[in-house]
Design a protein around this motif. Structure first.
Motif, PDB file in Angstrom:
ATOM      1  N   ASP A 285       0.741  -1.116   0.170  1.00 50.82           N
ATOM      2  CA  ASP A 285       0.318  -0.279  -0.314  1.00 50.82           C
ATOM      3  C   ASP A 285       1.042   0.875  -0.093  1.00 50.82           C
ATOM      4  N   THR A 286       0.390   1.965  -0.994  1.00 48.27           N
ATOM      5  CA  THR A 286       0.968   3.724  -0.609  1.00 48.27           C
ATOM      6  C   THR A 286       0.682   4.923  -0.540  1.00 48.27           C
ATOM      7  N   THR A 287       0.467   5.665  -0.841  1.00 44.85           N
ATOM      8  CA  THR A 287       0.279   7.239  -0.833  1.00 44.85           C
ATOM      9  C   THR A 287       0.739   7.791  -2.177  1.00 44.85           C
ATOM     10  N   ALA A 288      -0.105   9.010  -2.358  1.00 44.95           N
ATOM     11  CA  ALA A 288       0.373  10.286  -3.543  1.00 44.95           C
ATOM     12  C   ALA A 288      -0.636  11.079  -3.695  1.00 44.95           C
ATOM     13  N   LYS A 289      -0.011  12.157  -4.482  1.00 45.86           N
ATOM     14  CA  LYS A 289      -0.828  13.090  -4.556  1.00 45.86           C
ATOM     15  C   LYS A 289      -0.668  13.820  -6.044  1.00 45.86           C
ATOM     16  N   PHE A 290      -0.841  15.051  -6.635  1.00 50.11           N
ATOM     17  CA  PHE A 290      -0.483  15.513  -7.322  1.00 50.11           C
ATOM     18  C   PHE A 290      -0.366  16.292  -7.567  1.00 50.11           C
ATOM     19  N   LYS A 291       0.934  17.095  -8.400  1.00 54.06           N
ATOM     20  CA  LYS A 291       1.170  18.301  -8.262  1.00 54.06           C
ATOM     21  C   LYS A 291       1.414  19.577  -9.724  1.00 54.06           C
ATOM     22  N   VAL A 292       1.975  20.860  -9.567  1.00 55.02           N
ATOM     23  CA  VAL A 292       2.156  21.565 -10.903  1.00 55.02           C
ATOM     24  C   VAL A 292       3.703  20.914 -10.264  1.00 55.02           C
ATOM     25  N   GLY A 293       4.675  21.140 -11.386  1.00 52.53           N
ATOM     26  CA  GLY A 293       6.145  21.573 -11.710  1.00 52.53           C
ATOM     27  C   GLY A 293       6.986  22.528 -11.018  1.00 52.53           C
ATOM     28  N   PRO A 294       7.976  22.577 -10.628  1.00 46.72           N
ATOM     29  CA  PRO A 294       8.728  23.594 -10.107  1.00 46.72           C
ATOM     30  C   PRO A 294       8.930  24.664 -10.896  1.00 46.72           C
ATOM     31  N   GLY A 295       8.593  26.052  -9.963  1.00 48.92           N
ATOM     32  CA  GLY A 295       8.494  27.571 -11.018  1.00 48.92           C
ATOM     33  C   GLY A 295       7.030  27.773 -11.026  1.00 48.92           C
ATOM     34  N   GLU A 296       6.041  26.910 -11.272  1.00 49.75           N
ATOM     35  CA  GLU A 296       4.723  26.854 -11.344  1.00 49.75           C
ATOM     36  C   GLU A 296       4.290  27.644 -10.960  1.00 49.75           C
TER      37      GLU A 296
ATOM     38  N   VAL B   6      -0.054  24.617  -6.343  1.00 49.00           N
ATOM     39  CA  VAL B   6      -0.770  24.198  -6.483  1.00 49.00           C
ATOM     40  C   VAL B   6      -1.071  22.976  -6.584  1.00 49.00           C
ATOM     41  N   ASN B   7      -1.581  21.705  -5.601  1.00 49.02           N
ATOM     42  CA  ASN B   7      -1.600  20.595  -5.646  1.00 49.02           C
ATOM     43  C   ASN B   7      -2.985  19.705  -5.473  1.00 49.02           C
ATOM     44  N   TRP B   8      -3.040  18.872  -5.778  1.00 45.03           N
ATOM     45  CA  TRP B   8      -4.271  18.167  -5.360  1.00 45.03           C
ATOM     46  C   TRP B   8      -4.136  17.086  -4.840  1.00 45.03           C
TER      47      TRP B   8
ATOM     48  N   GLY C 240      -4.062  21.257  -1.431  1.00 47.71           N
ATOM     49  CA  GLY C 240      -3.837  21.141  -0.167  1.00 47.71           C
ATOM     50  C   GLY C 240      -4.391  19.987   0.682  1.00 47.71           C
ATOM     51  N   GLY C 241      -5.178  19.212  -0.446  1.00 48.09           N
ATOM     52  CA  GLY C 241      -5.902  17.892   0.276  1.00 48.09           C
ATOM     53  C   GLY C 241      -4.974  16.421   0.503  1.00 48.09           C
ATOM     54  N   ALA C 242      -5.442  16.135   1.669  1.00 51.67           N
ATOM     55  CA  ALA C 242      -5.329  14.575   1.811  1.00 51.67           C
ATOM     56  C   ALA C 242      -4.368  13.833   1.123  1.00 51.67           C
ATOM     57  N   ASN C 243      -3.576  13.020   1.390  1.00 54.20           N
ATOM     58  CA  ASN C 243      -3.170  12.004   0.526  1.00 54.20           C
ATOM     59  C   ASN C 243      -4.076  11.122   0.329  1.00 54.20           C
ATOM     60  N   ILE C 244      -3.614  10.881  -1.224  1.00 51.52           N
ATOM     61  CA  ILE C 244      -4.380   9.720  -1.644  1.00 51.52           C
ATOM     62  C   ILE C 244      -3.840   8.224  -1.478  1.00 51.52           C
ATOM     63  N   SER C 245      -4.112   7.797  -0.181  1.00 52.64           N
ATOM     64  CA  SER C 245      -4.349   6.223  -0.093  1.00 52.64           C
ATOM     65  C   SER C 245      -4.860   5.336  -1.387  1.00 52.64           C
ATOM     66  N   ILE C 246      -3.703   4.340  -1.682  1.00 52.64           N
ATOM     67  CA  ILE C 246      -3.795   3.563  -2.579  1.00 52.64           C
ATOM     68  C   ILE C 246      -3.778   2.121  -2.745  1.00 52.64           C
TER      69      ILE C 246
END
Length: 398
Positions: A335-346, A355-357, A370-376
């Protein structure tokens, strides 16, 4: 209103079936009319008791409602245990359940598992209280046109042996885009392997309450479209049976569902458009919207020690502004976790975390900044992410 004489039988599952075709017995100059009802065939073996656990489907046969012409109709099956067909109100629940799936012909193989699920829901049964004897249920059909007009058949009574089935909410019914300006633009539709290549999933609507039994309701896709490039919507990767196109020439002025001769959907001016589809009412709208910010999307998580890994753009057709991203995630080690974010400098920050999701639902959801880490859970996934509304979907590859 003209009445119909239905000659075909209704048979169960894998056994013998007798089918009735959609006949065109209208005059050469038909009068368009709105029928109040249409006739569903009475079971040929009405004295039989159908064992839902030991069969696959019940075949329904009927004839198209008398619209005065051969129309493109979609049929849905509904189940009641009282032969009452009252819709839900703020105070009371509906007295029937509309089953998942539909038909655009005059033959409808209704899955017995769907019928059993409806019985569990309507009766409120658990493993201890599920009936041990046969019960009587009632089935009717809802016929709907793309214009929104609908009518209902008569109901038929069936005796069935139910079995216990845990009732969990159905996943939202997701449709997919395919076409000249979708993904790689090849119109590839061989199956789930095309998701993120030539097929792009539409998104759930944040906070929307979907039908617990069918998963039907509102879905949306917002993205960039090129003028003169055609596309369509399909329900199931690998199948063209359920699709949306345009009923006249290519365009977005007259969307139509399951018309074998429909043209492509196509915008006249390149730009951003929002496609909204209600899968319960079969209403599709497409309208221009304002342009969003353009980012490059990264993933981070426990799976890679929280370091940036670039997601790949899905829309690769020349001239496209991409907002849909993909990544094949190997989490077979646990099991792991993940988030999405924009590239460095954006997004107004050097590291891109401005800006992250993240989110709390899986395998799909709407990520928030700024939402929670997605549990996978452990596994392998084809991850699809839309940076316009934060929609993510982890498609299992196992």
């Amino acid at each position: 209103m003209k009445k119909f004489n239905i000659l075909a039988g209704l048979f169960l599952g894998i056994g013998l079936s007798l089918f009735t075709a959609c006949e065109d017995d209208n005059d050469s100059n038909p009068i368009v009319q709105q029928p109040d009802t249409f006739e569903l065939n009475t079971p040929a073996l009405s004295g039989n008791v159908y064992d839902l656990e030991k069969s696959s489907y019940i075949q329904l046969t009927y004839k198209q409602p008398d619209y005065g012409y051969t129309a493109a109709v979609t049929y849905y099956a509904q189940v009641s245990m009282t032969d009452k067909w009252n819709d839900a109100t703020e105070e009371t629940e509906a007295t029937y359940v509309e089953l998942n799936g539909n038909s655009s012909t005059c033959e409808f193989g209704v899955e017995t598992s769907q019928i059993d699920r409806a019985i569990m829901q309507l009766g409120g049964y658990d493993e201890e209280t599920v009936p041990k004897e046969a019960v009587k249920i009632y089935i009717r059909l809802r016929a709907t046109l793309t214009s929104g007009y609908q009518c209902y058949s008569n109901s038929i009574a069936l005796s069935v042996f139910p079995y216990y089935m845990p009732v969990v909410n159905a996943e939202p019914e997701i449709w997919y885009l395919v076409g000249d300006c979708i993904g790689d633009g090849t119109w590839g539709n061989d199956g789930p392997g095309n998701i993120g290549v030539s097929l792009i999933p539409m998104s759930i609507v944040d906070g929307y309450e979907y039908n617990a039994t069918t998963g039907q309701g509102e879905i949306i896709f917002t993205g960039y479209f090129l003028a003169g490039k055609g596309f369509k919507l399909i329900k199931t990767p690998g199948s063209w049976d359920n699709q949306w196109g345009n009923s006249s020439a290519a365009g977005i002025d007259s969307p139509v569902k399951n018309d074998g001769g429909s043209s492509n959907l196509q915008v006249a001016t390149s730009g951003y458009y929002s496609i909204k589809l209600n899968t319960a009412t079969d209403v599709l709208t497409i309208e221009a919207v304002e342009a969003p910010d353009v980012y490059h999307i990264m993933m981070q998580g426990d799976f890679n020690g929280w370091t940036d890994v670039a997601m790949s753009p899905v829309n690769t057709v020349e001239g496209m502004n991409n907002h849909v991203w993909k990544y094949e995630l190997d989490a077979t080690s646990g099991d792991t976790t993940a988030k999405f974010k924009v590239g460095p400098g954006e997004g107004g920050s050097a590291d891109g975390w401005g800006v992250n999701w993240g989110g709390t639902s899986f395998p799909y959801g709407i990520g928030s900044n700024g939402g929670a880490n997605i549990s996978i859970p452990a596994g392998r996934y084809n991850v699809i992410f839309n940076d316009i509304n934060g929609f993510y979907y982890f498609y299992s590859l196992d």
